[in-house]
Design a protein around this motif. Structure first.
Motif, PDB file in Angstrom:
ATOM      1  N   THR A 266      93.324  96.370  59.284  1.00 24.30           N
ATOM      2  CA  THR A 266      92.036  96.866  59.805  1.00 24.30           C
ATOM      3  C   THR A 266      92.265  97.658  61.092  1.00 24.30           C
ATOM      4  N   SER A 267      91.205  98.302  61.564  1.00 20.05           N
ATOM      5  CA  SER A 267      91.343  99.217  62.706  1.00 20.05           C
ATOM      6  C   SER A 267      91.602  98.529  64.035  1.00 20.05           C
ATOM      7  N   GLY A 268      91.261  97.256  64.141  1.00 16.47           N
ATOM      8  CA  GLY A 268      91.492  96.554  65.400  1.00 16.47           C
ATOM      9  C   GLY A 268      90.424  96.780  66.460  1.00 16.47           C
ATOM     10  N   SER A 269      89.196  97.122  66.048  1.00 12.62           N
ATOM     11  CA  SER A 269      88.124  97.298  67.039  1.00 12.62           C
ATOM     12  C   SER A 269      87.784  95.983  67.714  1.00 12.62           C
ATOM     13  N   THR A 270      87.857  94.902  66.965  1.00  5.82           N
ATOM     14  CA  THR A 270      87.402  93.622  67.508  1.00  5.82           C
ATOM     15  C   THR A 270      88.542  92.658  67.825  1.00  5.82           C
ATOM     16  N   GLY A 271      89.760  92.984  67.481  1.00  6.19           N
ATOM     17  CA  GLY A 271      90.857  92.065  67.783  1.00  6.19           C
ATOM     18  C   GLY A 271      92.125  92.472  67.069  1.00  6.19           C
ATOM     19  N   LYS A 272      93.019  91.515  66.868  1.00  2.23           N
ATOM     20  CA  LYS A 272      94.290  91.808  66.213  1.00  2.23           C
ATOM     21  C   LYS A 272      94.033  92.231  64.766  1.00  2.23           C
ATOM     22  N   PRO A 273      94.621  93.354  64.322  1.00  3.95           N
ATOM     23  CA  PRO A 273      94.371  93.825  62.956  1.00  3.95           C
ATOM     24  C   PRO A 273      94.760  92.787  61.898  1.00  3.95           C
ATOM     25  N   LYS A 274      93.983  92.776  60.826  1.00  5.70           N
ATOM     26  CA  LYS A 274      94.199  91.822  59.746  1.00  5.70           C
ATOM     27  C   LYS A 274      94.764  92.560  58.533  1.00  5.70           C
ATOM     28  N   VAL A 388      80.765 107.871  57.966  1.00  7.70           N
ATOM     29  CA  VAL A 388      81.280 106.500  57.890  1.00  7.70           C
ATOM     30  C   VAL A 388      82.051 106.152  59.149  1.00  7.70           C
ATOM     31  N   GLY A 389      82.058 104.882  59.490  1.00  3.98           N
ATOM     32  CA  GLY A 389      82.954 104.422  60.541  1.00  3.98           C
ATOM     33  C   GLY A 389      82.258 103.693  61.663  1.00  3.98           C
ATOM     34  N   GLU A 390      81.084 104.170  62.009  1.00  2.00           N
ATOM     35  CA  GLU A 390      80.306 103.568  63.079  1.00  2.00           C
ATOM     36  C   GLU A 390      78.847 103.868  62.750  1.00  2.00           C
ATOM     37  N   PRO A 391      77.934 103.178  63.424  1.00  2.00           N
ATOM     38  CA  PRO A 391      76.542 103.599  63.270  1.00  2.00           C
ATOM     39  C   PRO A 391      76.420 105.036  63.766  1.00  2.00           C
ATOM     40  N   ILE A 392      75.661 105.849  63.047  1.00  2.00           N
ATOM     41  CA  ILE A 392      75.442 107.204  63.544  1.00  2.00           C
ATOM     42  C   ILE A 392      74.123 107.216  64.311  1.00  2.00           C
ATOM     43  N   VAL A 412      74.582 111.019  53.351  1.00  2.00           N
ATOM     44  CA  VAL A 412      74.756 109.600  53.038  1.00  2.00           C
ATOM     45  C   VAL A 412      75.477 108.939  54.207  1.00  2.00           C
ATOM     46  N   ASP A 413      74.813 107.945  54.791  1.00  2.00           N
ATOM     47  CA  ASP A 413      75.380 107.171  55.905  1.00  2.00           C
ATOM     48  C   ASP A 413      75.893 105.885  55.280  1.00  2.00           C
ATOM     49  N   THR A 414      77.203 105.827  55.088  1.00  4.39           N
ATOM     50  CA  THR A 414      77.787 104.779  54.248  1.00  4.39           C
ATOM     51  C   THR A 414      78.367 103.665  55.097  1.00  4.39           C
ATOM     52  N   TRP A 415      77.810 102.475  54.950  1.00  4.88           N
ATOM     53  CA  TRP A 415      78.344 101.325  55.682  1.00  4.88           C
ATOM     54  C   TRP A 415      79.308 100.553  54.786  1.00  4.88           C
ATOM     55  N   TRP A 416      80.486 100.297  55.294  1.00  2.00           N
ATOM     56  CA  TRP A 416      81.447  99.446  54.593  1.00  2.00           C
ATOM     57  C   TRP A 416      82.600  99.134  55.511  1.00  2.00           C
ATOM     58  N   GLN A 417      83.604  98.432  55.009  1.00  2.34           N
ATOM     59  CA  GLN A 417      84.711  97.940  55.832  1.00  2.34           C
ATOM     60  C   GLN A 417      86.014  97.978  55.040  1.00  2.34           C
ATOM     61  N   THR A 418      87.118  97.876  55.755  1.00  2.00           N
ATOM     62  CA  THR A 418      88.412  97.741  55.080  1.00  2.00           C
ATOM     63  C   THR A 418      88.325  96.609  54.049  1.00  2.00           C
ATOM     64  N   GLU A 419      87.680  95.543  54.464  1.00  2.00           N
ATOM     65  CA  GLU A 419      87.606  94.343  53.630  1.00  2.00           C
ATOM     66  C   GLU A 419      86.762  94.545  52.380  1.00  2.00           C
ATOM     67  N   THR A 420      85.766  95.418  52.461  1.00  3.90           N
ATOM     68  CA  THR A 420      84.880  95.573  51.294  1.00  3.90           C
ATOM     69  C   THR A 420      85.458  96.547  50.274  1.00  3.90           C
ATOM     70  N   PHE A 500      80.803  86.836  55.733  1.00  7.95           N
ATOM     71  CA  PHE A 500      80.216  87.322  56.983  1.00  7.95           C
ATOM     72  C   PHE A 500      80.972  88.566  57.439  1.00  7.95           C
ATOM     73  N   THR A 501      80.202  89.640  57.658  1.00  9.36           N
ATOM     74  CA  THR A 501      80.816  90.947  57.925  1.00  9.36           C
ATOM     75  C   THR A 501      81.259  91.129  59.376  1.00  9.36           C
ATOM     76  N   GLY A 502      80.679  90.330  60.288  1.00  9.27           N
ATOM     77  CA  GLY A 502      80.948  90.556  61.712  1.00  9.27           C
ATOM     78  C   GLY A 502      79.991  91.559  62.338  1.00  9.27           C
ATOM     79  N   GLY A 611      88.788 106.228  65.519  1.00 12.70           N
ATOM     80  CA  GLY A 611      87.635 106.828  66.171  1.00 12.70           C
ATOM     81  C   GLY A 611      86.511 105.875  66.522  1.00 12.70           C
ATOM     82  N   LYS A 612      86.769 104.589  66.489  1.00  9.86           N
ATOM     83  CA  LYS A 612      85.712 103.632  66.822  1.00  9.86           C
ATOM     84  C   LYS A 612      85.811 103.218  68.284  1.00  9.86           C
ATOM     85  N   ILE A 613      84.680 103.114  68.928  1.00  9.37           N
ATOM     86  CA  ILE A 613      84.654 102.714  70.332  1.00  9.37           C
ATOM     87  C   ILE A 613      85.085 101.249  70.450  1.00  9.37           C
TER      88      ILE A 613
END
Ligand code: ATP
Ligand code: MG
Length: 648
Positions: A266-274, A388-392, A412-420, A500-502, A611-613
């Motif tokens: 994963t991108s590591g926005s919230t912690g150590k990449p999984k 995709v990637g962050e809320p626009i 199309v504003d597409t919400w998803w994750q590495t996990e999905t 749970f998506t986080g 590109g995620k804050i």
């Protein structure tokens, strides 16, 4: 309770044109509703029908078996991803259709037809076999955005090897960690890649990484820049020499649907990449259908997703989804502002791109650079836009819609994750009205639910909570590589029985979801819980602001105070007056509760390489911490954090 307040009001609604709607795969809300109901009432019937549009060497005995967190899809079925992405088309008129249209940053072009790609993939599959790669072995791919990246990925799938693509911008250390975690046997890299006019020394980084990665037996090096690079005899091989000697016929390995397909961190926005593990059958089926319907993909389209293959978006929507659909997919190697800020628009006009899929971070950069750049180009082939990637932020949405799409192209504003694995929440472009800032509705088979911290569904419209998914979907991750405990801990322990998506989200009266940001980033101000997206969007709606990130800072009175980090558009300068104006602006747009206590102007925000804050770093800076804690290996530019600390 811990619900997240919905504070931003967005009343504007946009509709696809009648002409777009009539030609779309899904033409109306009613049609969407009918299929959606079917997909959740009879998931086996629905997904079985979709999967049978693809080729299976052995049919499945059961479409879905088991429940979250361990469902199995297409049990007993055998298939192969490269067969479905290539052979299936080579047998038809698509044989001579462009599969990949590639442009290098210095300007070279390459077009690979389906037949070309099919041959290259088989050759490289034979190369891997010769290097001793067997079904189930891991192969790390560390390449620039060149066709060889797609060839290597597809070749792994052909023989049942598990790829782990590591973004070419990552350091030696980040690469070494990922190689070690996956215990890769082979590394595929290049002498270098081009980025913003310079050369990224990939082979040099790889050599550095390989000092500490005993699992790697062979390294394959693509010649990209032509720079001299040291080759270790016996270990390092030239891609082109191996390819010359390889046969162009390699039978696809029939793989069980639930066998591993790839690992991706994963991108590591919230912690150590999984290390997220995806398996073959469900991923393939889901990505095939989402690409077709979300992008309304037709044979005549020229489709361009600007993501790097190092991210899940690059896997699902640069390589696999488009090729499974027999589409023409554009790949571009370099930076959006090289040599000038209109490179993307040049590419759109040059190849006649009809569908463009990019990220809010890019859109906000384009806004910052000014609309003069896109206005120099026709952009009249575009018919659909995606993000995709962050809320626009609604302001960025409107800019994209008007300046790039000329009011003609649905977004199309597409919400998803590495996990999905694939797109989960979005509008379907011919079926749905669009509301800026709202991702939209669940895709077929997806059952989201918003829960409060006591696991109760949040039923009130516009009230936010934890975004969860309550039923299995085909392309969900199956585990965290090498760490099944973390898989459960991370995704299935906060709310028992559901994924749970986080992320925080709210749903409006029409069933549209708005993503409020990460729940870890929610602010708690005087008893009000506020998502980051809505306050940031209020800031971005001010004409001087290009980008904003808000974080909480401990406050003895309010619990948390709001600190806003703001970058300005070209032509605007920081000043105390502007600072006050921005605070007042947020108070006016959202309410006094969201008024920032502090506004800090900065040239750049800390972002991940995708590109995620990274708000977790800003939180520490806002609190005045001297040492930044946590994983920073995926930070785009280490200097940004140092600068922010100095500016404090
Ligand atoms: P990590 O899990 O390591 O912190 P990450 O979550 O940044 O990394 P990704 O899987 O690349 O890694 O990103 C998924 C996240 O991106 C989502 O959870 C969500 O927060 C955000 N996201 C993606 N698309 C959208 C969208 N259209 N709207 C809002 N947020 C989005
Ligand atoms: Mg994540």
């Amino acid at each position: 309770m811990d619900r997240i307040e919905g504070v931003l009001k967005e009343e504007r609604v946009f509709y696809p044109s009648e002409a777009f709607r009539q030609k779309a795969h899904i033409k109306s809300e009613e049609e969407y509703q009918r299929l959606y109901q079917e997909s959740i009432q009879d998931p086996e019937g629905f997904w079985g029908r979709v999967a049978s549009e693809l080729h299976w060497f052995t049919p499945w005995q059961k479409v879905l078996e088991g429940e979250l967190p361990h469902p199995k899809w297409f049990v007993g079925g055998k298939t192969n991803l490269s067969y479905n992405a290539l052979d299936r088309h080579v047998e038809t008129w698509r044989r001579n259709k462009a599969a990949i249209v590639w442009e290098g940053e210095p300007g070279e072009e390459r077009v690979l037809t389906y037949h070309d790609l099919w041959r290259e993939v088989q050759k490289f599959a034979n190369v891997l076999k010769r290097l001793g790669v067997k079904k189930g072995d891991r192969v790390t791919i560390y390449l620039p955005m060149i066709p060889e990246a797609a060839i290597a990925m597809l070749a792994c799938t052909r023989i049942g090897a598990v790829h782990s693509v590591v973004f070419g911008g990552f350091s030696a250390g980040a690469l070494a960690d990922r190689i070690k975690d996956a215990e890769a046997k082979v590394l595929i890299t290049a002498d270098g890649g081009y980025r913003r006019g310079g050369i990224v020394p990939l082979k040099q980084n790889a050599d550095e990484a390989l000092k500490d990665t005993p699992s790697v037996e062979h390294v394959v090096v693509v010649r990209r820049t032509g720079e001299e690079v040291p080759m270790v005899p016996g270990r390092d091989h030239c891609w082109h020499e191996l390819m010359e000697a390889a046969s162009d016929r390699c039978e696809p390995e029939p793989m069980e649907a639930e066998e591993p397909l790839f690992i991706l961190y994963t991108s590591g926005s919230t912690g150590k990449p999984k290390g997220v593990l995806h398996t073959l059958g469900g991923y393939m089926t889901y990505v095939y259908l989402t690409t077709k319907l979300v992008f309304d993909l037709k044979d005549e389209d020229v489709y361009w997703c600007t993501a790097d293959v190092g991210w899940i978006t690059g896997h699902s929507y640069v390589v696999y989804g488009p090729l499974l659909n027999g589409a023409t997919t554009v790949m571009y190697e370099g930076a959006p502002n090289w040599p000038e800020p209109d490179r993307f628009w040049r590419i759109v006009d040059k190849y006649g791109v009809t569908i463009l899929y990019t990220a809010p971070t890019a859109i906000r950069s384009f806004m910052r650079w000014g609309e003069g750049w896109p206005l120099k180009h026709r952009l009249d082939t575009l018919r659909l836009l995606g993000t995709v990637g962050e809320p626009i932020n609604p302001e960025a949405w409107l800019w994209y819609y008007n300046v790039i799409g000329k009011g003609r192209c649905p977004i199309v504003d597409t919400w998803w994750q590495t996990e999905t694995g694939g797109i989960m929440i979005t509008t379907l472009p011919g079926a749905h009205a669009m509301k800026p800032g709202h991702a939209g509705k669940p895709f077929f088979g997806v059952v989201p639910e918003i829960l409060d911290s006591e696991h109760r569904p949040v039923e009130n419209p516009d009230e936010g909570g934890h975004l969860c998914i309550t039923r299995p979907w085909p392309s969900m991750l199956r585990t965290v590589w090498g760490d099944p405990g973390r898989f459960i801990q991370q995704y299935f322990s906060q709310h028992p029985g559901v994924y749970f998506t986080g992320d925080g989200a709210r749903r409006d009266k029409d069933g549209y979801y708005l993503i409020q940001g990460r729940v870890d980033d929610v602010l708690n101000v005087a008893g009000h819980r506020l998502g980051t997206m809505e306050i940031e969007s209020a800031l971005v709606s001010h004409p001087a602001v290009a980008e904003a990130a808000v974080v909480g800072r401990p406050d003895p009175v309010k619990g948390e105070g709001i600190v806003a980090f703001v970058t300005l558009k070209e032509g605007h300068a920081p000043s105390d007056a502007l600072r006050d104006e921005l605070k007042a602006h947020v108070a006016k747009v959202i309410g006094p509760i969201a008024r920032p206590d502090e506004v800090r102007f900065t040239d750049a925000l800390p972002k991940t390489r995708s590109g995620k804050i990274m708000r977790r770093l800003l939180r520490q800076i806002a609190a005045g911490e001297k040492e930044i804690k946590g994983d920073t290996s995926t930070l785009e530019d280490q200097r940004v954090v140092e600068k922010l600390k100095e500016e404090a």
